[in-house]
Design an enzyme around this catalytic site. Structure first.
Site, mmCIF file in Angstrom:
data_model
loop_
_atom_site.group_PDB
_atom_site.id
_atom_site.type_symbol
_atom_site.label_atom_id
_atom_site.label_comp_id
_atom_site.label_asym_id
_atom_site.label_seq_id
_atom_site.Cartn_x
_atom_site.Cartn_y
_atom_site.Cartn_z
ATOM 1 N N HIS A 122 0.882 -1.173 0.000
ATOM 2 C CA HIS A 122 0.000 0.000 0.000
ATOM 3 C C HIS A 122 0.925 1.229 0.000
ATOM 4 C CE1 HIS A 122 -2.663 3.064 1.772
ATOM 5 N NE2 HIS A 122 -3.689 2.275 1.515
ATOM 6 N N ASP A 199 2.806 -4.134 8.494
ATOM 7 C CA ASP A 199 1.651 -3.276 8.245
ATOM 8 C C ASP A 199 0.413 -4.154 8.419
ATOM 9 O OD1 ASP A 199 -0.499 -1.958 7.183
ATOM 10 O OD2 ASP A 199 0.426 -1.545 5.233
ATOM 11 N N GLN A 202 -4.657 -4.553 7.166
ATOM 12 C CA GLN A 202 -5.630 -5.518 6.637
ATOM 13 C C GLN A 202 -5.617 -6.832 7.411
ATOM 14 O OE1 GLN A 202 -7.851 -4.827 4.440
ATOM 15 N NE2 GLN A 202 -7.032 -2.814 3.951
ATOM 16 N N LYS A 225 -10.594 0.020 10.602
ATOM 17 C CA LYS A 225 -10.725 -1.248 9.874
ATOM 18 C C LYS A 225 -10.963 -2.397 10.847
ATOM 19 C CE LYS A 225 -7.449 0.138 6.249
ATOM 20 N NZ LYS A 225 -8.172 0.575 5.059
ATOM 21 N N CYS A 363 -4.909 2.150 -3.884
ATOM 22 C CA CYS A 363 -3.773 2.796 -3.209
ATOM 23 C C CYS A 363 -2.504 1.972 -3.357
ATOM 24 C CB CYS A 363 -4.051 3.057 -1.730
ATOM 25 S SG CYS A 363 -5.348 4.240 -1.448
#
Lengths: 405, 135
Positions: A122, A199, A202, A225, A363
Site C-alpha cells: 500500500h 503493516d 488488513q 478497519k 492505493c
C-alpha cells in the site's frame, strides 16, 4: 461458543440501510469496516457523560476519561498480546504509525543501509520508506511477487543481507488479499539483525494477531478497519526500541520538565503522544476490541474463509471474470476484472444496485503496474457478510456485464 | 460529432423512469464520441483519478472553445458528454456563467460531480473553467 453471523449482523445498524430502495450490500470492508452499536453507544456515552481531557484534570470527568482512555490501551495490548501496555502508542491510523516508525528508526539509516519492502505495498508502507531512503542515502529494495500475488521467498532471501536495516511488509495485501508468511520472514530478517515492521491494516480484523509470537519489532494498524472509529490507530513496538527513539511531535503530555530554554521528555507511552489525543476514538477502539474479543474468533475466521471461497467459486460462472490474486493463503479480499469493462464502470453499476465495492488502483499504483492492470474492482468481506451478500454481488455483476457489453 | 445540447439531455434523462435506462443512455453517449487518438493522449492532457483517467484537449475558434475528451471508463466518458454539452462551442463568459452543479443536480447525477479525485470529472470541470478564466 459458536459464530452466529445473523446475531453479529444485527449489531450493525448501517446494514439495515437501503440504497435507492435496495438493501445495502456492503463489500468495501478492506477500506473501512462498519461499526457495531456498542462502539457507537460508547462514543455517545463519552460525549454525553464524561467528555474531558485526560491525564490532567482534578475532577470526576477527567478521572473517568483517563480511565477509559488507559483501559483501552490495556484492552488493545491484550488483544495483540503485547508484553507491556505502554508498548501501545496511539496514532491517527496506520499511515501515521508508519511515519512514526520512520521518525524513530529512519534517522538511524545511513548510506549503504538497505530497506526491504514488497511489490504488494500500500502507498503508506512504500512512500514513507522512499522518503526515509532519500533523506538518509539508504537503498530501497523491492521484494518481487509471483503473478498469483504470493511473495517470491527466494527473491526475499536473495535481497536480505547484513546491510538490511528494516524489512517492512503487509500482513495481508489490501489489493489482493494475500496473507504473507510474516513469521518466517521475521525469523529470517531478525537473524540478519534487521528490524521488522508489519503493516497490519488488513490483517488485524481477520483473526488472532499475537505480536510476541510473530516476533516482529513493530505492528501497526487502524481502528476504523477493526470496527472502531476513524482517526485512531496503533503503533505497537518493542519497549526497548521505543524508549530509545527521538521524540516525534513535541508539546504537552510528552514532557517531564520544561524550562523556557529546554525540556526533558516523559516516559512511554506519553513521550510519543504529544498534545490532546483522540480520546473518544481511543475509547471507541477499546470498545471495539473488547466486543470482538467476545466473539468466537475461530468461527469468525472460518466464516470469512467460507465467504471468500464461495465468491471465488462463483466467479467462475461469469465468462470474462478473472480473479486477481490467487494465492492459496488469502483472506477477506476478492479483486477482479471483468473483461471489456473498466472497473470504475462496474463500480457505478453495482452502486446503483446497492452493492458497495472499491474500484481503482487500491492505493497500490506500483502493484497495479506490476500486474499490468489499470486497477481492479475489489469486493472485501467482513464478519457480518453472508453468502446472500455474495449472491447479490454476482446478480449485480451479471447486470453490469450485460449493460457494459 | 454533433453533441446533444444540455436541454436535450435534461429532456432525455427525464423521460426514463429507472436507473438502468438512465445509465444505459449515459453509456451509449459515452460510446458515441470518438475520443482521442492514442498519440493525442499525451501526459499534459491527462487528468488522473484513482478510479479512472480522463483526457482533455481543446482549441479556440472565433472566441469559442472546442473540446475533445476521452476516458478509459465508458460511464465517465458518457458523463463527459454531459459536461461538454454545457461547455462545448461556448465563449469563455458562457462557460463561466454556466452552473454545472445545478445542471448535474437537475440530472440527478450530482454524486458524480462532487469534489473527489475519484473519476477526474470534477477536475475536468475545473480545468475547463480555468481555461475560460485565462481568456
Amino acid at each position: 461458543m459458536s459464530f452466529d453471523v445473523e446475531a453479529v449482523r444485527a449489531q450493525f445498524p448501517v446494514l439495515k440501510r437501503e440504497i435507492d430502495g435496495k438493501p445495502l450490500v456492503y463489500l468495501d470492508n478492506a477500506a473501512t469496516t462498519q461499526k457495531p452499536q456498542v462502539v457507537i453507544d460508547t462514543l455517545i456515552e463519552y460525549y454525553t457523560q464524561y467528555n474531558s481531557n485526560v491525564h490532567r484534570g482534578a475532577h470526576r470527568l477527567a478521572d473517568e476519561a483517563t480511565r477509559g482512555y488507559e483501559n483501552a490501551r490495556t484492552d488493545v495490548a491484550k488483544f495483540i498480546n503485547a508484553a507491556h501496555r505502554e508498548e501501545v502508542i496511539w496514532t491517527s491510523g496506520t499511515t501515521e504509525a508508519i511515519n512514526l516508525v520512520s521518525n524513530g528508526v529512519g534517522q538511524l539509516f545511513k548510506a549503504g543501509d538497505e530497506i526491504i519492502v514488497t511489490e504488494l505495498e500500500h502507498h503508506a508502507n512504500l512512500v514513507t520508506w522512499q522518503q526515509a531512503c532519500k533523506q538518509s542515502g539508504a537503498t530501497l529494495k523491492i521484494c518481487s511477487i509471483f503473478d498469483t500475488g504470493e511473495l517470491d521467498i527466494a527473491a526475499f532471501d536473495a535481497l536480505l543481507n547484513e546491510n538490511t536495516r528494516l524489512v517492512a511488509l503487509p500482513h495481508v495485501s489490501n489489493a489482493l488479499g494475500t496473507v504473507n508468511p510474516i513469521k518466517d520472514i521475521t525469523i529470517k530478517a531478525k537473524a540478519k539483525g534487521a528490524w521488522v515492521l508489519i503493516d497490519g491494516a488488513q490483517g488485524i480484523a481477520h483473526g488472532n494477531v499475537d505480536v510476541q509470537s510473530i516476533g516482529c519489532d513493530f505492528y501497526v494498524f487502524s481502528g476504523h478497519k477493526l470496527f472502531g472509529p476513524t482517526g485512531v490507530g496503533v503503533l505497537w513496538g518493542r519497549k526497548e526500541l521505543l524508549e530509545t527513539w527521538p521524540v516525534w511531535q513535541t508539546g504537552g503530555e510528552m514532557i517531564a520538565e520544561v524550562d523556557y530554554q529546554s525540556a526533558t521528555w516523559g516516559t512511554l507511552p506519553n513521550r510519543l503522544e504529544a498534545g490532546t489525543p483522540n480520546i473518544a476514538g481511543v475509547i471507541g477502539l477499546g470498545a471495539a476490541v473488547k466486543w470482538l474479543s467476545g466473539l468466537d474468533m475461530q468461527g469468525l475466521h472460518a466464516h470469512e474463509q467460507d465467504l471468500l471461497a464461495y465468491a471465488t467459486k462463483r466467479a467462475k460462472e461469469i465468462e470474462g471474470m478473472r480473479v486477481i490474486g490467487t494465492a492459496p493463503n488469502k483472506v477477506g479480499v476478492m479483486s477482479f476484472e471483468l473483461k471489456g469493462a473498466h472497473p470504475a464502470d462496474v463500480g457505478f453499476i453495482l452502486d446503483k444496485q446497492g452493492v458497495a465495492i472499491r474500484t481503482g488502483d487500491n492505493c497500490a499504483q506500483p502493484l497495479m503496474k506490476r500486474l499490468g492492470l489499470p486497477g481492479t474492482a475489489r469486493a472485501s468481506f467482513s464478519i457480518y457478510n453472508t453468502r446472500q451478500d455474495v449472491d447479490k454481488l454476482f446478480d449485480a455483476l451479471k447486470k453490469a456485464k450485460m449493460m457494459l457489453a | 460529432m454533433q453533441l446533444p445540447s444540455s436541454e436535450e439531455i435534461v429532456d432525455d434523462l427525464a423521460f426514463f423512469d429507472d436507473w438502468e435506462q438512465r445509465y444505459q443512455y449515459i453509456i451509449d453517449l459515452g460510446k458515441q464520441i470518438p475520443g482521442l487518438s492514442e498519440e493525442a493522449k499525451t501526459p499534459d492532457k491527462i487528468v488522473k483519478g484513482c478510479q479512472s483517467s480522463v483526457w482533455l484537449d481543446y482549441k479556440t475558434e472565433d472566441g469559442k472553445f472546442l473540446f475533445e475528451v476521452d476516458s478509459d471508463a465508458v460511464i465517465v466518458q458518457g458523463l463527459l458528454v454531459l459536461v461538454l454539452s454545457a461547455y462545448n462551442n461556448r465563449t469563455a463568459k458562457e462557460i463561466l456563467d454556466f452552473d454545472i452543479d445545478a445542471y448535474f443536480t437537475e440530472l440527478d447525477l450530482e454524486r458524480h460531480i462532487t469534489p473527489t479525485r475519484g473519476n477526474g470529472l470534477r477536475a475536468i470541470v475545473g480545468k475547463i473553467r480555468q481555461l475560460a478564466s485565462a481568456v
